[in-house]
Structure formats: C-alpha cells, structure tokens
Design an enzyme around this catalytic site. Structure first.
Site, mmCIF file in Angstrom:
data_model
loop_
_atom_site.group_PDB
_atom_site.id
_atom_site.type_symbol
_atom_site.label_atom_id
_atom_site.label_comp_id
_atom_site.label_asym_id
_atom_site.label_seq_id
_atom_site.Cartn_x
_atom_site.Cartn_y
_atom_site.Cartn_z
ATOM 1 N N SER A 1 0.787 -1.235 0.000
ATOM 2 C CA SER A 1 0.000 0.000 0.000
ATOM 3 C C SER A 1 0.815 1.278 0.000
ATOM 4 C CB SER A 1 -0.948 0.009 1.208
ATOM 5 O OG SER A 1 -0.211 -0.072 2.416
ATOM 6 N N HIS B 1 -5.569 -3.561 -2.652
ATOM 7 C CA HIS B 1 -5.205 -2.573 -3.660
ATOM 8 C C HIS B 1 -5.024 -3.190 -5.042
ATOM 9 C CE1 HIS B 1 -4.689 0.703 -0.764
ATOM 10 N NE2 HIS B 1 -4.203 -0.224 0.043
ATOM 11 N N LYS C 1 -12.519 0.347 -1.640
ATOM 12 C CA LYS C 1 -11.512 0.970 -2.497
ATOM 13 C C LYS C 1 -12.054 0.986 -3.928
ATOM 14 C CE LYS C 1 -7.684 -0.001 0.607
ATOM 15 N NZ LYS C 1 -8.495 -0.506 1.740
#
Length: 383
Positions: free
Chosen positions: A181, A209, A240
C-alpha cells in the site's frame, strides 16, 4: 473550557503525548478533501457513481438502513449471500465471507486460524492491519516471523529453521499484501505459493489494492499472475475500487465454516447494512464489465511514473520521494493550495528517512489533471 471529566493523571498523560508529537512534528490532523483527488483509493471512480447510490437507496427501502445485529442472529439478508457468491466466483474460490472492514478482517482471521505453537510468516512491508493481526496471534502463543520484503530466500530459511525447531503438529501460515500500500510494488505470488506447498503452509494474500485493477477481469494480482483458484485465502476490501465499504475473505467451504464458528471479529459485530451490500454488488458488476476504468487508472500511473523518472510498477499507487518530514509536509501544503489533494506520508507509517507523497491515480482523472500534477511535482522532487 477544560474537560473536567478527565481524571488529572489521564489529562496529564494525554497532554504530554500531544506535546511530544507536536515537538517532533508527528501530530496527525484530519484535513477535509478538496481539489483534485490524488490520494484516495477510489481507483475506478465508483464512490459517487449514481448506479451505486441508486442500488443503495433501493436496498434501504426494501431491507432498511442497517442490519440490526450480527449475521448469526438476525443481521443476515439475501444481499449478504449474493455478494459472497459474486466475490467467490470472481476470485475463483469455493465461497467467501464478509467482514465489516479490511482492518477487522485481518486482525480477526489471523488469530482465529493460528494457535499456540503455530507460526505466521509476514512480509516486512505488510499493511498495519496484518501487522496487528500477527500481534494478536502472538498473544495466543504463535510465533511471528517477519521476513525481508519480497525476499523468498529469507522466507525459505526462516521456514526451514522454524520447522526444525517446532513440534510436528505445528502449522504455518504465510501472509502478504498483493500490492503493497505504501510503495505500489507487488508480491511474487508464484514463488510464495511454491514455498508454501513445499513447507505445507497456508498462503493468505491481501488484495485490497489489486481488486478491480489487475487481472483479465479485474479480479486482482492473483488472476494476473495466472494463479486464480490456487490461493487458499484471498482477502480484499469493498471500500476501495468497488466504491462501497467493508471487506471479504474468499476461501474454501471448510475455512469459512471454521471462521463462522470461531472468528470473534465476525461473530460479535453487527453485519454490513443492506445499502452497503447493494452498492458493493453494483460496484463489483461495473468493475468486471467497464474495464476501461482500470485501464485508464493504470495508464495515468504509468504516465506519472515516466514523467517523474520513477521505476515502473503495475499498480495505481505512485510513491514520490519527498525528502525530510518537514519538507514533505510543506510541499504537500503547497500542492493543496494549487488544488491538488496530495498528502505526505511520514514515519511511523513509513520508515525514518522515507517520507513520500503517496499518489494514487483514478479512472475519472483527465489528462489535463495529470499535466497539472506533473508540472507542480517536478520542481518539488528534484534533489
């Protein structure tokens, strides 16, 4: 007005801690969003997509604004099962289990599966939620071994040493981020899987991610590496790229049954509310069908790295060196005054001497937006 509800010893301690943070410039401040977004994780630009908000509103009308209780009581609705099935199919696993947040998932799953005498092997640059999950497992009597970042040789040596010095019944789990990240680089999943198979260890991959961005269908780094269906534990988030909130663990039926019956972070918390589930379902659908979104987000990241002379990475996270702490903070403020929402990442989030701008690129950014950022960054990142 002083807070008279705080006992004097507590007030003194808190004031001293605040003073220490102020002296070294490490106090954290909540800054409302403004300007062009170059720091959130809304990679596909779905957070405010009207299709997600319409789905959330319709779910609220049918099932209500909240779940009302934990899943094992009365907090389950058809959308929970629909989303778990969708995620499992997308990820190539037998099933999935929803959690209220990515942090909660990691700190709950690791201590549930790892017991006294077992071992967790964790990459040195794993997310804080994984680090804290390892700490909780350690309290249960597990051994936690941190291996050098992306160093398979170091991991192999540590696993060999542990096996020679552990009871034969002890089990091992390796956990890693797919996309790290703070740096935007990726794990060698093929190498990790080979090591885990050789040492009979369980592999857990955090694709927070990577989901929605990488792989042929956007399923993540596992899919892009050709390993879909081979990773036992796939964790990811809904807040996200998918534009909603919450998290999931994609896994086998056997692992899911263990978690439903033993994972305290799942059992003792109110379940995700119907509007959140409906928005995530719509976000997952769009992520798999509108692939131009991930292509555009990643293309922006490639262009930004090239313009700044940074090494290529496959993710939408672009870490830009920003010098000492004070310089990084001052530069971030200058960028924000120009309408560019860039935030400085400082220790202890990253190691001493590695303060940076953690820039993220998104599907809805225009080329002119990126031009503006590049023009503003270039003089700031020169030695």
């Amino acid at each position: 007005m002083p807070n008279t509800h705080l006992p004097a010893p507590w007030r003194e301690r808190l004031e001293l801690e605040n003073l220490k943070r102020h002296r070294i410039g490490r106090e954290r401040v909540i800054v409302p969003p403004s300007g062009l977004d170059f720091c959130s994780n809304d990679y596909l630009g779905l957070r405010r997509d009207p299709r997600l908000t319409d789905a959330a509103c319709e779910a609220a009308r049918i099932w209500g604004a909240g779940a009302g209780s934990a899943r094992l009581l009365r907090g389950d609705c058809p959308l929970h099962g629909d989303l778990e099935t969708t995620l499992a199919t997308w990820k190539g696993t037998e099933t999935a289990l929803l959690f209220s947040s990515g942090y909660q998932c990691n700190i709950s799953v690791l201590p549930t599966l790892i017991r006294e005498g077992d071992a967790i092997f964790s990459d040195a640059l794993n997310h804080a939620s994984i680090v804290d999950g390892c700490r909780m497992a350690k309290h249960r009597g597990a051994r936690v071994c941190v291996y050098a970042h992306n160093d398979l040789q170091d991991l192999d040596q540590r696993m060999r040493w542990w096996r020679r010095n552990s009871p034969s019944h002890a089990l091992a789990l390796v956990v890693t981020d797919a996309v790290f990240s703070m740096d935007g680089d990726t794990a060698d999943l093929s190498g990790l899987l080979d090591l885990c198979e050789r040492h009979h260890a369980l592999l857990m991959v955090d694709e927070a991610h990577a989901t929605g961005l990488l792989g042929k269908t956007g399923a993540g780094w596992v899919e892009q590496q050709g390993l879909k269906g081979r990773i036992p534990l796939l964790m990811g988030t809904l807040g996200k790229a998918l534009g909603s909130f919450g998290a999931y663990l994609a896994c086998s039926h056997l692992l899911r049954e263990e978690l439903v019956n033993a994972c305290r972070g799942f059992i003792y918390t109110t379940s995700l509310p119907p509007p959140t589930l409906a928005a995530a379902l719509e976000g997952a659908r769009i992520a798999q069908t509108e692939l131009w979104r991930r292509d555009r987000a990643l293309a922006h990241a490639v262009r930004l790295r090239e313009a700044l002379g940074l090494s290529p990475q496959p993710s939408a996270i672009v870490p830009v060196p920003a010098g000492p702490d004070e310089r990084a903070m001052h530069a971030a403020q200058k960028l924000q005054l120009k309408g560019l929402d860039v935030r400085a990442i400082r220790p202890p989030t990253v190691p001493e001497g590695t303060s940076r701008f953690r820039i993220t690129t998104h599907a809805l950014l225009e080329d002119a937006d990126l031009d503006k950022l590049i023009d503003a960054l270039q003089p700031l990142v020169r030695p």
